[in-house]
Design an enzyme around this catalytic site. Structure first.
Site, PDB file in Angstrom:
ATOM      1  N   ARG A   1      41.721 -44.326 -61.545  1.00  0.00           N
ATOM      2  CA  ARG A   1      42.732 -43.600 -60.763  1.00  0.00           C
ATOM      3  C   ARG A   1      43.157 -42.298 -61.449  1.00  0.00           C
ATOM      4  O   ARG A   1      44.302 -41.856 -61.314  1.00  0.00           O
ATOM      5  CB  ARG A   1      43.961 -44.473 -60.508  1.00  0.00           C
ATOM      6  CG  ARG A   1      43.682 -45.675 -59.634  1.00  0.00           C
ATOM      7  CD  ARG A   1      43.399 -45.240 -58.199  1.00  0.00           C
ATOM      8  NE  ARG A   1      43.539 -46.337 -57.260  1.00  0.00           N
ATOM      9  CZ  ARG A   1      44.648 -46.604 -56.560  1.00  0.00           C
ATOM     10  NH1 ARG A   1      45.694 -45.843 -56.672  1.00  0.00           N
ATOM     11  NH2 ARG A   1      44.674 -47.615 -55.742  1.00  0.00           N
TER      12      ARG A   1
ATOM     13  N   ARG B   1      48.463 -39.326 -58.237  1.00  0.00           N
ATOM     14  CA  ARG B   1      49.829 -38.820 -58.116  1.00  0.00           C
ATOM     15  C   ARG B   1      50.543 -38.481 -59.407  1.00  0.00           C
ATOM     16  O   ARG B   1      51.544 -37.770 -59.387  1.00  0.00           O
ATOM     17  CB  ARG B   1      50.675 -39.827 -57.324  1.00  0.00           C
ATOM     18  CG  ARG B   1      50.340 -39.853 -55.854  1.00  0.00           C
ATOM     19  CD  ARG B   1      50.943 -41.053 -55.191  1.00  0.00           C
ATOM     20  NE  ARG B   1      50.373 -42.270 -55.762  1.00  0.00           N
ATOM     21  CZ  ARG B   1      50.550 -43.482 -55.250  1.00  0.00           C
ATOM     22  NH1 ARG B   1      51.298 -43.644 -54.188  1.00  0.00           N
ATOM     23  NH2 ARG B   1      49.984 -44.528 -55.809  1.00  0.00           N
TER      24      ARG B   1
ATOM     25  N   ARG C   1      48.151 -32.738 -52.251  1.00  0.00           N
ATOM     26  CA  ARG C   1      48.520 -33.846 -51.364  1.00  0.00           C
ATOM     27  C   ARG C   1      49.728 -33.505 -50.485  1.00  0.00           C
ATOM     28  O   ARG C   1      49.874 -34.059 -49.387  1.00  0.00           O
ATOM     29  CB  ARG C   1      48.781 -35.060 -52.250  1.00  0.00           C
ATOM     30  CG  ARG C   1      49.245 -36.308 -51.598  1.00  0.00           C
ATOM     31  CD  ARG C   1      48.219 -36.945 -50.713  1.00  0.00           C
ATOM     32  NE  ARG C   1      48.783 -38.210 -50.286  1.00  0.00           N
ATOM     33  CZ  ARG C   1      49.735 -38.346 -49.377  1.00  0.00           C
ATOM     34  NH1 ARG C   1      50.168 -37.280 -48.733  1.00  0.00           N
ATOM     35  NH2 ARG C   1      50.233 -39.519 -49.085  1.00  0.00           N
TER      36      ARG C   1
ATOM     37  N   ASP D   1      38.551 -43.583 -51.341  1.00  0.00           N
ATOM     38  CA  ASP D   1      39.257 -44.862 -51.418  1.00  0.00           C
ATOM     39  C   ASP D   1      38.302 -45.982 -51.041  1.00  0.00           C
ATOM     40  O   ASP D   1      37.388 -45.775 -50.226  1.00  0.00           O
ATOM     41  CB  ASP D   1      40.474 -44.875 -50.491  1.00  0.00           C
ATOM     42  CG  ASP D   1      41.418 -46.006 -50.868  1.00  0.00           C
ATOM     43  OD1 ASP D   1      42.236 -45.812 -51.774  1.00  0.00           O
ATOM     44  OD2 ASP D   1      41.305 -47.094 -50.276  1.00  0.00           O
TER      45      ASP D   1
ATOM     46  N   TYR E   1      41.984 -57.088 -47.769  1.00  0.00           N
ATOM     47  CA  TYR E   1      42.737 -56.080 -46.998  1.00  0.00           C
ATOM     48  C   TYR E   1      42.521 -56.256 -45.496  1.00  0.00           C
ATOM     49  O   TYR E   1      43.448 -56.094 -44.709  1.00  0.00           O
ATOM     50  CB  TYR E   1      42.356 -54.664 -47.446  1.00  0.00           C
ATOM     51  CG  TYR E   1      42.946 -54.322 -48.796  1.00  0.00           C
ATOM     52  CD1 TYR E   1      44.270 -53.898 -48.915  1.00  0.00           C
ATOM     53  CD2 TYR E   1      42.208 -54.470 -49.958  1.00  0.00           C
ATOM     54  CE1 TYR E   1      44.830 -53.623 -50.154  1.00  0.00           C
ATOM     55  CE2 TYR E   1      42.761 -54.206 -51.204  1.00  0.00           C
ATOM     56  CZ  TYR E   1      44.073 -53.780 -51.295  1.00  0.00           C
ATOM     57  OH  TYR E   1      44.628 -53.528 -52.517  1.00  0.00           O
TER      58      TYR E   1
HETATM   59  O1  CP3 Z   1      40.074 -43.323 -59.531  1.00  0.00           O
HETATM   60  C1  CP3 Z   1      40.203 -42.242 -58.933  1.00  0.00           C
HETATM   61  O2  CP3 Z   1      40.876 -41.298 -59.359  1.00  0.00           O
HETATM   62  C2  CP3 Z   1      39.421 -42.036 -57.645  1.00  0.00           C
HETATM   63  C3  CP3 Z   1      40.148 -42.295 -56.433  1.00  0.00           C
HETATM   64  C4  CP3 Z   1      40.553 -43.712 -56.045  1.00  0.00           C
HETATM   65  C5  CP3 Z   1      41.662 -43.961 -55.206  1.00  0.00           C
HETATM   66  N1  CP3 Z   1      41.675 -45.279 -54.888  1.00  0.00           N
HETATM   67  C6  CP3 Z   1      42.598 -42.941 -54.718  1.00  0.00           C
HETATM   68  C7  CP3 Z   1      43.896 -43.344 -54.164  1.00  0.00           C
HETATM   69  C8  CP3 Z   1      39.933 -44.948 -56.294  1.00  0.00           C
HETATM   70  C9  CP3 Z   1      38.743 -45.276 -57.178  1.00  0.00           C
HETATM   71  C10 CP3 Z   1      40.653 -45.916 -55.543  1.00  0.00           C
HETATM   72  C11 CP3 Z   1      40.277 -47.342 -55.510  1.00  0.00           C
HETATM   73  C12 CP3 Z   1      41.149 -48.302 -54.801  1.00  0.00           C
HETATM   74  N2  CP3 Z   1      41.825 -48.123 -53.637  1.00  0.00           N
HETATM   75  C13 CP3 Z   1      41.324 -49.643 -55.214  1.00  0.00           C
HETATM   76  C14 CP3 Z   1      40.655 -50.289 -56.399  1.00  0.00           C
HETATM   77  C15 CP3 Z   1      41.308 -49.931 -57.697  1.00  0.00           C
HETATM   78  C16 CP3 Z   1      42.634 -50.584 -57.943  1.00  0.00           C
HETATM   79  O3  CP3 Z   1      43.609 -49.810 -58.101  1.00  0.00           O
HETATM   80  O4  CP3 Z   1      42.713 -51.813 -58.008  1.00  0.00           O
HETATM   81  C17 CP3 Z   1      42.200 -50.248 -54.278  1.00  0.00           C
HETATM   82  C18 CP3 Z   1      42.675 -51.680 -54.327  1.00  0.00           C
HETATM   83  C19 CP3 Z   1      42.495 -49.273 -53.276  1.00  0.00           C
HETATM   84  C20 CP3 Z   1      43.321 -49.457 -52.046  1.00  0.00           C
HETATM   85  C21 CP3 Z   1      44.514 -48.585 -52.077  1.00  0.00           C
HETATM   86  N3  CP3 Z   1      44.490 -47.206 -51.926  1.00  0.00           N
HETATM   87  C22 CP3 Z   1      45.845 -48.986 -52.243  1.00  0.00           C
HETATM   88  C23 CP3 Z   1      46.317 -50.426 -52.451  1.00  0.00           C
HETATM   89  C24 CP3 Z   1      46.620 -47.829 -52.174  1.00  0.00           C
HETATM   90  C25 CP3 Z   1      48.112 -47.770 -52.164  1.00  0.00           C
HETATM   91  C26 CP3 Z   1      48.671 -48.064 -53.501  1.00  0.00           C
HETATM   92  C27 CP3 Z   1      48.774 -46.799 -54.261  1.00  0.00           C
HETATM   93  O5  CP3 Z   1      48.346 -46.755 -55.409  1.00  0.00           O
HETATM   94  O6  CP3 Z   1      49.352 -45.873 -53.682  1.00  0.00           O
HETATM   95  C28 CP3 Z   1      45.751 -46.723 -52.034  1.00  0.00           C
HETATM   96  C29 CP3 Z   1      46.125 -45.298 -51.957  1.00  0.00           C
HETATM   97  C30 CP3 Z   1      45.479 -44.362 -52.934  1.00  0.00           C
HETATM   98  N4  CP3 Z   1      44.156 -44.370 -53.291  1.00  0.00           N
HETATM   99  C31 CP3 Z   1      46.106 -43.273 -53.598  1.00  0.00           C
HETATM  100  C32 CP3 Z   1      45.115 -42.636 -54.365  1.00  0.00           C
HETATM  101  C33 CP3 Z   1      45.270 -41.396 -55.197  1.00  0.00           C
HETATM  102  C34 CP3 Z   1      47.545 -42.845 -53.426  1.00  0.00           C
HETATM  103  C35 CP3 Z   1      47.662 -42.191 -52.098  1.00  0.00           C
HETATM  104  C36 CP3 Z   1      48.598 -41.011 -52.046  1.00  0.00           C
HETATM  105  O7  CP3 Z   1      48.264 -39.896 -52.523  1.00  0.00           O
HETATM  106  O8  CP3 Z   1      49.670 -41.193 -51.442  1.00  0.00           O
END
Ligand code: CP3
Length: 341
Positions: free
Chosen positions: A25, A29, A38, A74, A149
């Protein structure tokens, strides 16, 4: 331009001059530069704009000097391509308004052609490869994690519906897993063809399963995907969050690199994974330690990992959104400096 391939060498368990580092990640943010991008678009619009995806993917490389880039996207993007409505609600995360809980819902899922339905991902990868001087990691969610999910309709704490389907309708559950698996294999192969140089499979929720259920309901599908990816010859990283109790099975997945969360000592894990490389595993919240304590902790982790055939430094899970970027920078610099051989 010269390519920093330290990360790829470590994946392949070849000797390196120092321990490479990236953070799960890392594009997100906690970076004000990400927030700025964003602020102008929704999360899904960001995911579907190759130019903006390139910009935020590059941020942690330029600002923090990570040794690998991870595609900005994502794990739920391919689930949308299977025909499901996907929304991201502010402060709540992903929502699938139409849950997948019965035969009709499973039957109506499509196996998408990745280039047709997710061309924006492939375009992002192609653009990134022109810009990057470090390797590019592509990724997907593991089928079990994606299935939670779809079945729950979003994030969950107890996973009632998921386990209900597993235990009361196992055939339906396996059918859903087969479809997600077919979609994921094709999606990752397409990422490889577009130019991804390593592939990570995120199994964020594997740790909620008993070992016997992991072996029956989740692992076979991870194995299938990794087998399908063999022709690409790319290193494969398998990260099962909360997976210390599943480690022997994760090794059996066929992955080249085993991702570790922070709940296990890395030295203990290395003794159990044999010849494979490992990735991990500092507690993401340990980035809050004062500088001297953070450096000392990193030094100890590097020492614990000296017997690894390959070690990629990472957090034990994603970087938390309120982490000060300066603290992440302290960690990157410490790993680079303290691991010099
Ligand atoms: O790693 C990176 O920088 C690459 C981008 C990336 C994102 N999500 C961007 C993201 C990667 C590799 C993911 C994987 C992801 N997404 C997982 C597996 C990794 C983990 O954390 O366990 C999962 C379970 C998701 C599903 C997901 N996406 C959730 C549960 C959420 C909401 C929770 C949260 O952290 O906000 C997201 C949103 C998300 N994915 C954001 C980002 C940067 C935040 C969104 C925003 O900008 O508002």
């Amino acid at each position: 331009m010269t390519m920093n391939d330290t990360f790829l060498k470590a994946c392949r368990a070849e000797p390196t001059d120092y321990t490479p580092i990236w953070m799960m990640r890392q594009a997100g943010r906690y970076l004000p530069e990400y927030q700025k991008v964003r602020g102008k678009v929704t999360f899904l619009e960001l995911c579907k704009s190759p130019e903006l995806c390139v910009e935020v993917t590059l941020q942690p490389i330029d600002i923090l000097h990570m040794d690998a880039a991870i595609l900005f996207s994502d794990i739920l993007i391919p689930m949308e391509a299977m025909g499901l409505r996907l929304e991201f609600h502010e402060g709540k995360g992903p929502v699938f308004p139409d849950t997948v809980r019965d035969k009709a819902a499973v039957d109506s899922l499509m196996i998408p052609e990745p280039n047709e339905t997710m061309g924006f991902v492939m375009e992002t990868i192609k653009l990134l490869r022109k810009e990057l001087k470090v390797p590019l990691i592509g990724f997907a969610g593991a089928p079990f994690t994606c299935a939670t999910y779809l079945i729950e309709g979003g994030s969950s704490k107890v996973f009632w519906e998921t386990k209900k389907m597993m235990f009361t309708a196992p055939e339906l559950f396996h059918k859903l897993m087969q479809k997600i698996t077919a979609c994921t294999s094709a999606y990752l192969v397409a990422q490889a063809h577009a130019g991804a140089q390593a592939l990570q499979i995120f199994d964020s929720w594997a740790g909620i399963l008993a070992p016997c259920d992991f072996r029956e309901f989740a692992l076979p599908y991870v194995k299938r995907i990794i087998a399908d990816l063999q022709p690409t010859k790319l290193p494969i990283i398998y990260f099962a969050n909360n997976g210390a109790t599943l480690l022997d099975y994760s090794v059996d997945s066929g992955a080249d690199v085993i991702g570790l969360d922070w709940r296990i000592n890395i030295g203990d894990a290395i003794r159990r994974v044999g010849n494979k490389a490992v990735q991990g595993n500092i507690d993401p919240f340990a980035l809050l330690l004062p500088k001297d304590k953070l450096r000392a902790r990193i030094k100890r982790l590097l020492e614990d990992a000296t017997d690894a055939k390959g070690h990629i430094f990472n957090l034990g899970h994603g970087i938390h959104q309120f982490t000060p970027p300066e603290q992440a920078k302290i960690a990157v610099d410490a790993v680079h400096e303290l691991s010099q051989r």
